[in-house]
Design an enzyme around this catalytic site. Structure first.
Site, PDB file in Angstrom:
ATOM      1  N   GLU A  91      47.279  30.526  25.470  1.00 53.70           N
ATOM      2  CA  GLU A  91      46.603  29.776  26.529  1.00 53.70           C
ATOM      3  C   GLU A  91      47.130  28.341  26.650  1.00 53.70           C
ATOM      4  O   GLU A  91      46.475  27.464  27.206  1.00 53.70           O
ATOM      5  CB  GLU A  91      45.095  29.781  26.270  1.00 53.70           C
ATOM      6  CG  GLU A  91      44.487  31.175  26.309  1.00 53.70           C
ATOM      7  CD  GLU A  91      43.007  31.173  26.022  1.00 53.70           C
ATOM      8  OE1 GLU A  91      42.249  30.773  26.900  1.00 53.70           O
ATOM      9  OE2 GLU A  91      42.614  31.586  24.910  1.00 53.70           O
ATOM     10  N   GLU A 124      29.429  36.968  26.629  1.00 50.00           N
ATOM     11  CA  GLU A 124      30.012  36.058  25.641  1.00 50.00           C
ATOM     12  C   GLU A 124      29.640  34.624  25.987  1.00 50.00           C
ATOM     13  O   GLU A 124      29.120  34.349  27.073  1.00 50.00           O
ATOM     14  CB  GLU A 124      31.533  36.199  25.608  1.00 50.00           C
ATOM     15  CG  GLU A 124      32.224  35.820  26.917  1.00 50.00           C
ATOM     16  CD  GLU A 124      33.731  35.987  26.853  1.00 50.00           C
ATOM     17  OE1 GLU A 124      34.232  36.570  25.873  1.00 50.00           O
ATOM     18  OE2 GLU A 124      34.410  35.519  27.782  1.00 50.00           O
ATOM     19  N   ASP A 143      28.163  33.716  29.651  1.00 43.59           N
ATOM     20  CA  ASP A 143      28.471  34.741  30.645  1.00 43.59           C
ATOM     21  C   ASP A 143      27.600  35.973  30.429  1.00 43.59           C
ATOM     22  O   ASP A 143      27.507  36.467  29.288  1.00 43.59           O
ATOM     23  CB  ASP A 143      29.943  35.151  30.560  1.00 43.59           C
ATOM     24  CG  ASP A 143      30.900  33.983  30.750  1.00 43.59           C
ATOM     25  OD1 ASP A 143      30.435  32.896  31.166  1.00 43.59           O
ATOM     26  OD2 ASP A 143      32.100  34.150  30.492  1.00 43.59           O
ATOM     27  N   SER A 188      40.506  33.394  28.358  1.00 47.01           N
ATOM     28  CA  SER A 188      41.211  33.395  29.644  1.00 47.01           C
ATOM     29  C   SER A 188      41.646  34.792  30.073  1.00 47.01           C
ATOM     30  O   SER A 188      42.584  34.953  30.848  1.00 47.01           O
ATOM     31  CB  SER A 188      42.434  32.458  29.608  1.00 47.01           C
ATOM     32  OG  SER A 188      42.033  31.134  29.419  1.00 47.01           O
ATOM     33  N   GLY A 202      37.227  27.038  30.944  1.00 50.51           N
ATOM     34  CA  GLY A 202      38.164  26.452  31.895  1.00 50.51           C
ATOM     35  C   GLY A 202      37.584  25.164  32.452  1.00 50.51           C
ATOM     36  O   GLY A 202      36.409  25.108  32.811  1.00 50.51           O
ATOM     37  N   ASN A 248      31.684  30.797  25.958  1.00 55.13           N
ATOM     38  CA  ASN A 248      32.996  30.170  25.857  1.00 55.13           C
ATOM     39  C   ASN A 248      32.784  28.725  25.436  1.00 55.13           C
ATOM     40  O   ASN A 248      32.164  27.948  26.157  1.00 55.13           O
ATOM     41  CB  ASN A 248      33.723  30.251  27.203  1.00 55.13           C
ATOM     42  CG  ASN A 248      35.193  29.939  27.094  1.00 55.13           C
ATOM     43  OD1 ASN A 248      35.582  28.979  26.434  1.00 55.13           O
ATOM     44  ND2 ASN A 248      36.014  30.753  27.729  1.00 55.13           N
ATOM     45  N   ARG A 301      29.853  27.626  28.205  1.00 61.10           N
ATOM     46  CA  ARG A 301      29.574  28.452  29.386  1.00 61.10           C
ATOM     47  C   ARG A 301      29.143  29.815  28.873  1.00 61.10           C
ATOM     48  O   ARG A 301      29.861  30.448  28.096  1.00 61.10           O
ATOM     49  CB  ARG A 301      30.821  28.612  30.263  1.00 61.10           C
ATOM     50  CG  ARG A 301      30.498  29.194  31.666  1.00 61.10           C
ATOM     51  CD  ARG A 301      31.737  29.663  32.389  1.00 61.10           C
ATOM     52  NE  ARG A 301      32.310  30.833  31.752  1.00 61.10           N
ATOM     53  CZ  ARG A 301      33.613  30.969  31.451  1.00 61.10           C
ATOM     54  NH1 ARG A 301      34.470  30.007  31.711  1.00 61.10           N
ATOM     55  NH2 ARG A 301      34.040  32.072  30.871  1.00 61.10           N
TER      56      ARG A 301
END
Length: 351
Positions: free
Chosen positions: A15, A302, A289, A179, A308, A304, A287
């Site tokens: 990444e 999950e 999800d 990602s 991003g 993060n 974040r």
């Protein structure tokens, strides 16, 4: 008084380029009247290089790929001597988002933005993360995992186990990557074998998850001891799933903000997101999800720990809808880093 900010980006990870995009966006948003910003680049081979203090934002990604001003020893010496008031790791994936860099900064007692060692490492490893979520009573899709050694010893047995425990369709993912790198959707044994071989190029451990028909819902979280949620958004990919190309190359994936949810669904999701945040002992930002199934079940997918972070990424857009613009968001995260560091200084190390 201006804070000296070390901007850490690049990294020895698949990444790497995502991190460069993030760094370019952050340099453009930082208020150089409030911060002295020092770029710290980690090349793909793991070499650290410090740049001169930024006088203007980086105009291209190539400008951020530094080659001068000392090597790894010089940068680590600057960190150890306390040159920076705060370090902002903009690293995605292994060797940056997984607790390794966080551990280094902890040892050096340097304040840094984002999650600590435990949350970063557990959040990076999808198997460990899901095990923690299960212990916290959070509902999830069915999953199993396999190491490269287990797979290579008996692929037939591995396929049979996955078909029996997970079924079709299923998703195959490297356990320690983000990602959507190396992720495949499988409808049969032949596709599964190819997906496993692909995923093992990126990690020694792979997670296999049950495929569900569901909406993809996401929420941002900011805070330390008292985390708060952003507006909730929805990802609507035009492909089968939200893969790397859909995230960073295509422009036809819809981000719906705010998501069309009932008040009860919003409340439930916020509660579950905060529970997930606390179960991993997160701090700074996350974040979370979720899947929202046709029957109305909210399943956590999950979290993060370094999502991003360009102005067009979901996490900043969710906070923009909540009234927090991108430059403000960056400053809030830096403030949370300082707050957490001050709190840690209260710990006694002698009896």
């Amino acid at each position: 008084m201006k804070k000296k900010l070390g901007l850490l980006y690049g990294g020895k990870s698949a990444e790497h380029n995502v991190s460069l995009q993030t760094a370019k966006a952050v340099t453009a948003a930082l208020d150089l009247y409030k911060f002295d910003v020092y770029p710290i680049y980690i090349s793909i081979d793991g070499t650290w290089t410090e740049g001169e203090k930024l006088e203007t934002p980086a105009s291209t990604i190539e400008e951020l790929q530094l080659t001068e001003n000392g090597g790894t020893e010089h940068v680590l010496s600057m960190l150890a001597q306390g040159k920076y008031d705060v370090v902002f790791p903009l690293l995605h994936g292994p060797n940056g988002e997984d607790g390794t860099v966080q551990g280094l900064l902890e040892v050096l007692n340097v304040p840094y933005v984002g999650n600590g060692v435990l949350a970063s490492s557990a959040g990076m490893d999808k198997v460990i993360m899901k095990n923690v979520f299960a212990q916290a009573g959070l509902k999830q899709v069915g999953y199993t995992h396999m190491t490269r050694t287990e797979w290579e010893q008996n692929k037939e047995a591995g396929c049979a186990l996955i078909e029996r425990e997970i079924g079709w369709p299923c998703f195959v993912k490297p356990a320690n990557l983000g990602s959507s790198v190396g992720i495949s959707k499988c409808q049969n044994k032949e596709e599964l074998i190819g997906a496993m071989e692909e995923a093992f190029q990126f990690d020694r451990k792979v997670i296999i998850e049950e495929g569900v028909v569901a909406r993809e819902i996401e929420v941002g979280i900011l805070g330390n001891e008292m985390p708060v949620c952003s507006v909730i958004g929805e990802i609507v990919p035009k492909k089968d799933f939200y893969d790397y190309k859909a995230k960073y190359e295509d422009e036809d994936t819809a981000l719906i903000i705010p998501a069309d949810l009932t008040d009860a669904q919003k409340m439930e999701m916020e509660q579950l997101a905060i529970r997930a945040f606390r179960s991993l002992d997160c701090s700074g930002l996350v974040r979370a999800d979720f899947f929202l199934t046709e029957s109305g079940d909210l399943l956590i997918n999950e979290v993060n720990t370094m999502p991003g972070f360009t102005p067009f990424s979901m996490f900043p857009l969710l906070w923009k809808e909540a009234g927090v613009e991108y430059p403000q968001l960056i400053e809030k995260m830096i403030g949370l880093a300082v707050e957490r560091h001050i709190e840690k200084q209260k710990i006694k190390y002698t009896v």
